[in-house]
Design a protein around this motif. Structure first.
Motif, PDB file in Angstrom:
ATOM      1  N   LYS A  29       0.858  -1.192   0.000  1.00 53.40           N
ATOM      2  CA  LYS A  29       0.000   0.000   0.000  1.00 53.40           C
ATOM      3  C   LYS A  29       0.888   1.232   0.000  1.00 53.40           C
ATOM      4  CE  LYS A  29      -4.509   0.491   0.203  1.00 53.40           C
ATOM      5  NZ  LYS A  29      -4.948   0.709  -1.156  1.00 53.40           N
ATOM      6  N   ILE A  30       0.622   2.123  -0.925  1.00 49.52           N
ATOM      7  CA  ILE A  30       1.346   3.397  -0.958  1.00 49.52           C
ATOM      8  C   ILE A  30       0.823   4.315   0.136  1.00 49.52           C
ATOM      9  CG2 ILE A  30       1.524   5.551  -2.294  1.00 49.52           C
ATOM     10  CD1 ILE A  30       1.790   3.846  -4.790  1.00 49.52           C
ATOM     11  N   ILE A  31       1.747   5.004   0.820  1.00 54.54           N
ATOM     12  CA  ILE A  31       1.326   6.097   1.698  1.00 54.54           C
ATOM     13  C   ILE A  31       1.873   7.408   1.135  1.00 54.54           C
ATOM     14  CG2 ILE A  31       3.266   5.711   3.330  1.00 54.54           C
ATOM     15  CD1 ILE A  31       1.252   6.732   5.528  1.00 54.54           C
ATOM     16  N   GLY A  33       0.086  11.325   1.846  1.00 52.53           N
ATOM     17  CA  GLY A  33      -0.143  12.156   3.043  1.00 52.53           C
ATOM     18  C   GLY A  33      -0.554  11.352   4.264  1.00 52.53           C
ATOM     19  N   GLY A  34      -1.113  10.186   4.034  1.00 50.53           N
ATOM     20  CA  GLY A  34      -1.538   9.304   5.134  1.00 50.53           C
ATOM     21  C   GLY A  34      -2.817   9.743   5.821  1.00 50.53           C
ATOM     22  N   GLN A  35      -3.480  10.779   5.305  1.00 54.50           N
ATOM     23  CA  GLN A  35      -4.642  11.343   6.015  1.00 54.50           C
ATOM     24  C   GLN A  35      -5.888  10.461   5.921  1.00 54.50           C
ATOM     25  OE1 GLN A  35      -4.241  14.103   8.028  1.00 54.50           O
ATOM     26  NE2 GLN A  35      -2.169  13.486   7.470  1.00 54.50           N
ATOM     27  N   SER A  36      -5.955   9.650   4.898  1.00 58.78           N
ATOM     28  CA  SER A  36      -7.056   8.687   4.807  1.00 58.78           C
ATOM     29  C   SER A  36      -6.566   7.281   5.111  1.00 58.78           C
ATOM     30  CB  SER A  36      -7.671   8.722   3.396  1.00 58.78           C
ATOM     31  OG  SER A  36      -8.215   9.981   3.160  1.00 58.78           O
ATOM     32  N   LEU A  37      -5.343   6.982   4.683  1.00 56.25           N
ATOM     33  CA  LEU A  37      -4.841   5.608   4.857  1.00 56.25           C
ATOM     34  C   LEU A  37      -4.575   5.267   6.319  1.00 56.25           C
ATOM     35  CD1 LEU A  37      -3.942   2.994   3.508  1.00 56.25           C
ATOM     36  CD2 LEU A  37      -1.642   3.967   3.304  1.00 56.25           C
ATOM     37  N   MET A  38      -3.946   6.174   7.071  1.00 55.01           N
ATOM     38  CA  MET A  38      -3.549   5.807   8.445  1.00 55.01           C
ATOM     39  C   MET A  38      -4.746   5.488   9.346  1.00 55.01           C
ATOM     40  SD  MET A  38      -0.479   5.210   8.444  1.00 55.01           S
ATOM     41  CE  MET A  38      -0.526   4.609  10.129  1.00 55.01           C
ATOM     42  N   GLY A 110      -2.123  16.027   3.261  1.00 56.15           N
ATOM     43  CA  GLY A 110      -2.912  15.333   2.240  1.00 56.15           C
ATOM     44  C   GLY A 110      -2.542  15.785   0.840  1.00 56.15           C
ATOM     45  N   THR A 111      -2.632  14.865  -0.121  1.00 56.47           N
ATOM     46  CA  THR A 111      -2.253  15.171  -1.499  1.00 56.47           C
ATOM     47  C   THR A 111      -3.462  15.094  -2.424  1.00 56.47           C
ATOM     48  OG1 THR A 111      -1.749  12.854  -1.997  1.00 56.47           O
ATOM     49  CG2 THR A 111       0.067  14.216  -1.140  1.00 56.47           C
ATOM     50  N   PHE A 112      -3.411  15.874  -3.497  1.00 58.25           N
ATOM     51  CA  PHE A 112      -4.477  15.856  -4.509  1.00 58.25           C
ATOM     52  C   PHE A 112      -4.592  14.444  -5.091  1.00 58.25           C
ATOM     53  CE2 PHE A 112      -6.474  16.439  -8.570  1.00 58.25           C
ATOM     54  CZ  PHE A 112      -7.338  17.511  -8.415  1.00 58.25           C
ATOM     55  N   ALA A 123     -15.372  13.733  -1.275  1.00 61.20           N
ATOM     56  CA  ALA A 123     -14.126  14.509  -1.336  1.00 61.20           C
ATOM     57  C   ALA A 123     -14.139  15.449  -2.533  1.00 61.20           C
ATOM     58  CB  ALA A 123     -12.925  13.569  -1.405  1.00 61.20           C
ATOM     59  N   GLU A 124     -13.553  16.628  -2.333  1.00 58.34           N
ATOM     60  CA  GLU A 124     -13.584  17.644  -3.386  1.00 58.34           C
ATOM     61  C   GLU A 124     -12.681  17.290  -4.576  1.00 58.34           C
ATOM     62  OE1 GLU A 124     -13.389  18.335  -0.190  1.00 58.34           O
ATOM     63  OE2 GLU A 124     -14.953  19.803   0.285  1.00 58.34           O
ATOM     64  N   MET A 125     -11.521  16.647  -4.312  1.00 59.11           N
ATOM     65  CA  MET A 125     -10.546  16.458  -5.393  1.00 59.11           C
ATOM     66  C   MET A 125     -11.024  15.555  -6.528  1.00 59.11           C
ATOM     67  SD  MET A 125      -9.021  17.908  -2.783  1.00 59.11           S
ATOM     68  CE  MET A 125      -8.936  16.664  -1.524  1.00 59.11           C
TER      69      MET A 125
HETATM   70  P1  FAD Z   1      -3.164   8.659   1.795  1.00 62.65           P
HETATM   71  O1  FAD Z   1      -3.997   8.668   3.032  1.00 62.65           O
HETATM   72  O2  FAD Z   1      -1.699   8.539   1.957  1.00 62.65           O
HETATM   73  O3  FAD Z   1      -3.676   7.485   0.815  1.00 62.65           O
HETATM   74  C1  FAD Z   1      -5.047   7.352   0.507  1.00 62.65           C
HETATM   75  C2  FAD Z   1      -5.198   6.167  -0.468  1.00 62.65           C
HETATM   76  O4  FAD Z   1      -4.653   6.511  -1.739  1.00 62.65           O
HETATM   77  C3  FAD Z   1      -4.460   4.901  -0.031  1.00 62.65           C
HETATM   78  O5  FAD Z   1      -5.164   3.780  -0.500  1.00 62.65           O
HETATM   79  C4  FAD Z   1      -3.120   5.012  -0.755  1.00 62.65           C
HETATM   80  O6  FAD Z   1      -2.517   3.737  -0.964  1.00 62.65           O
HETATM   81  C5  FAD Z   1      -3.555   5.653  -2.071  1.00 62.65           C
HETATM   82  N1  FAD Z   1      -2.533   6.508  -2.685  1.00 62.65           N
HETATM   83  C6  FAD Z   1      -2.073   7.700  -2.210  1.00 62.65           C
HETATM   84  N2  FAD Z   1      -1.219   8.239  -3.096  1.00 62.65           N
HETATM   85  C7  FAD Z   1      -1.130   7.359  -4.124  1.00 62.65           C
HETATM   86  C8  FAD Z   1      -0.419   7.363  -5.360  1.00 62.65           C
HETATM   87  N3  FAD Z   1       0.380   8.384  -5.717  1.00 62.65           N
HETATM   88  N4  FAD Z   1      -0.565   6.305  -6.200  1.00 62.65           N
HETATM   89  C9  FAD Z   1      -1.392   5.286  -5.855  1.00 62.65           C
HETATM   90  N5  FAD Z   1      -2.098   5.217  -4.728  1.00 62.65           N
HETATM   91  C10 FAD Z   1      -1.966   6.265  -3.868  1.00 62.65           C
HETATM   92  N6  FAD Z   1     -10.895  15.305   2.147  1.00 62.65           N
HETATM   93  C11 FAD Z   1     -11.713  16.092   1.422  1.00 62.65           C
HETATM   94  O7  FAD Z   1     -11.700  16.013   0.187  1.00 62.65           O
HETATM   95  N7  FAD Z   1     -12.541  16.994   2.017  1.00 62.65           N
HETATM   96  C12 FAD Z   1     -12.591  17.148   3.366  1.00 62.65           C
HETATM   97  O8  FAD Z   1     -13.358  17.999   3.865  1.00 62.65           O
HETATM   98  C13 FAD Z   1     -11.758  16.304   4.171  1.00 62.65           C
HETATM   99  N8  FAD Z   1     -11.775  16.378   5.510  1.00 62.65           N
HETATM  100  C14 FAD Z   1     -10.908  15.586   6.251  1.00 62.65           C
HETATM  101  C15 FAD Z   1     -10.914  15.702   7.625  1.00 62.65           C
HETATM  102  C16 FAD Z   1     -10.053  14.917   8.382  1.00 62.65           C
HETATM  103  C17 FAD Z   1     -10.074  15.058   9.887  1.00 62.65           C
HETATM  104  C18 FAD Z   1      -9.169  14.001   7.742  1.00 62.65           C
HETATM  105  C19 FAD Z   1      -8.216  13.154   8.552  1.00 62.65           C
HETATM  106  C20 FAD Z   1      -9.164  13.872   6.368  1.00 62.65           C
HETATM  107  C21 FAD Z   1     -10.041  14.651   5.598  1.00 62.65           C
HETATM  108  N9  FAD Z   1     -10.059  14.565   4.218  1.00 62.65           N
HETATM  109  C22 FAD Z   1     -10.886  15.376   3.505  1.00 62.65           C
HETATM  110  C23 FAD Z   1      -9.198  13.575   3.517  1.00 62.65           C
HETATM  111  C24 FAD Z   1      -7.919  14.203   3.021  1.00 62.65           C
HETATM  112  O9  FAD Z   1      -8.197  15.080   1.965  1.00 62.65           O
HETATM  113  C25 FAD Z   1      -6.881  13.164   2.564  1.00 62.65           C
HETATM  114  O10 FAD Z   1      -5.690  13.822   2.562  1.00 62.65           O
HETATM  115  C26 FAD Z   1      -7.033  12.571   1.196  1.00 62.65           C
HETATM  116  O11 FAD Z   1      -8.255  11.941   1.122  1.00 62.65           O
HETATM  117  C27 FAD Z   1      -5.992  11.498   0.901  1.00 62.65           C
HETATM  118  O12 FAD Z   1      -4.766  12.035   0.507  1.00 62.65           O
HETATM  119  P2  FAD Z   1      -3.426  11.493   1.192  1.00 62.65           P
HETATM  120  O13 FAD Z   1      -2.298  12.046   0.414  1.00 62.65           O
HETATM  121  O14 FAD Z   1      -3.473  11.764   2.636  1.00 62.65           O
HETATM  122  O15 FAD Z   1      -3.530   9.909   0.865  1.00 62.65           O
END
Ligand code: FAD
Length: 287
Positions: A29-31, A33-38, A110-112, A123-125
């Motif tokens: 599993k790729i991490i 930003g980890g904001q959804s995965l963790m 978090g990343t787009f 989610a908006e993205m």
């Molecule tokens: P991660 O958590 O690292 O990964 C998410 C998933 O994507 C995992 O399955 C991972 O394996 C996969 N992944 C990540 N990058 C890649 C890549 N490059 N290639 C392949 N797979 C990949 N989001 C909104 O849109 N609106 C909100 O209002 C909102 N509110 C939030 C509130 C809280 C308290 C929290 C904790 C999160 C919230 N989020 C919200 C989610 C946030 O935007 C996350 O950052 C986003 O959903 C995931 O991005 P990440 O980089 O953190 O991905």
């Protein structure tokens, strides 16, 4: 809760990342930003044998201006997207949408691309990727491929990404310089996931709406473009009657779910009310 045990690998390059995923079979599993995965790992909803950290791969944290579109690398954080001056100038609808994404700490990590990969229906993205004809660039063991955001997002938390593939960037369209736009969402508290949202981009050509794009989120399995509502506006002047037609088409097309936050009927009503507002705003801005 605590996560199940996993091996941690810090990728040095995209090829290293792809090779590590391939070696892990379907368990890597790729991490980003980890904001959804963790949270999912901590609740043991996901139990990877290998956690592949892509944060040290050079060159993925860039927003590249390629003329007609922007390329958002896999490590472009929400904070960067929200504050980028080119996005603020050339894609104001995305600039506006980013103001509604989560809270500062989440936006810092978090990343787009991670959000689009996660494919949360609220989610908006993913909605922005659909609205702006996003092209998802994917690296895998057999090379690179690109798919449209519409093909990439297949349902709630599901995409066409294979377990040994990585998203390296997403390209998004810059609308025409004088395009009108609108974005609105309703959330109980600012920064929370929204109950529903609507975004619109359109051109105004000789008094008629052209190249109409309407995307919604929170009212279906995944964000989506609403073709019948776009067709109701295309080539017409969006006066009150025409906007009402587009709103009716939109309400018929969406398939909201009922949950603890809102009933399906409420979400359908809400998304129509938001659409009426943002279509009028987009038309006004295009003037
Ligand atoms: P991660 O958590 O690292 O990964 C998410 C998933 O994507 C995992 O399955 C991972 O394996 C996969 N992944 C990540 N990058 C890649 C890549 N490059 N290639 C392949 N797979 C990949 N989001 C909104 O849109 N609106 C909100 O209002 C909102 N509110 C939030 C509130 C809280 C308290 C929290 C904790 C999160 C919230 N989020 C919200 C989610 C946030 O935007 C996350 O950052 C986003 O959903 C995931 O991005 P990440 O980089 O953190 O991905």
């Amino acid at each position: 809760m605590k996560p199940a045990p996993f091996d941690y690998v810090r990728a040095e390059s995209v090829s290293h990342a792809v090779a590590t995923l391939a070696a892990a079979g379907s368990d890597g599993k790729i991490i980003a930003g980890g904001q959804s995965l963790m949270p999912m790992i901590n609740f043991r909803l996901v139990k990877p044998s290998v956690l592949l950290d892509i944060n040290a791969i050079p060159g993925l944290d860039q927003i590249e201006d390629l003329g007609g579109h922007l390329r958002l690398g896999a490590l472009v954080r929400h904070r960067m997207t929200a504050s980028d001056p080119v996005i603020a100038r050339d894609i104001p609808v995305l600039h506006e949408a980013m103001k509604n994404v989560a809270h500062l700490t989440v936006r810092n990590r978090g990343t787009f691309c991670g959000s689009v990969c996660h494919a949360d229906p609220a989610a908006e993205m993913p909605m922005m990727a659909l609205l702006l004809d996003g092209i998802v660039r994917i690296a895998g063991p057999s090379g690179e491929r690109s798919v449209s955001a519409a093909e990439f997002l297949t349902g709630s938390l599901t995409t066409v990404l294979e377990p040994d593939e990585m998203v390296t960037a997403i390209d998004i369209l810059k609308p025409a310089a004088n395009a009108g736009w609108g974005f609105a969402e309703f959330a109980r508290r600012h920064g929370d996931y929204a109950l529903a949202a609507v975004s619109v981009v359109l051109d105004r050509v000789e008094g008629l709406a052209r190249n109409v794009r309407i995307a919604v989120m929170g009212v279906g399995e995944i964000a989506s473009r609403i073709a019948p509502a776009e067709a109701a506006l295309e080539g017409r002047t969006p006066d009150a009657a025409v906007i009402a037609e587009a709103v009716a088409a939109l309400r018929s097309a969406v398939e909201p779910m009922s949950d603890l936050s809102a009933s399906a009927d409420y979400r359908r009503h809400l998304v129509g009310a938001l659409a009426a507002r943002v279509i009028a705003e987009a038309w006004e801005r295009a003037a």
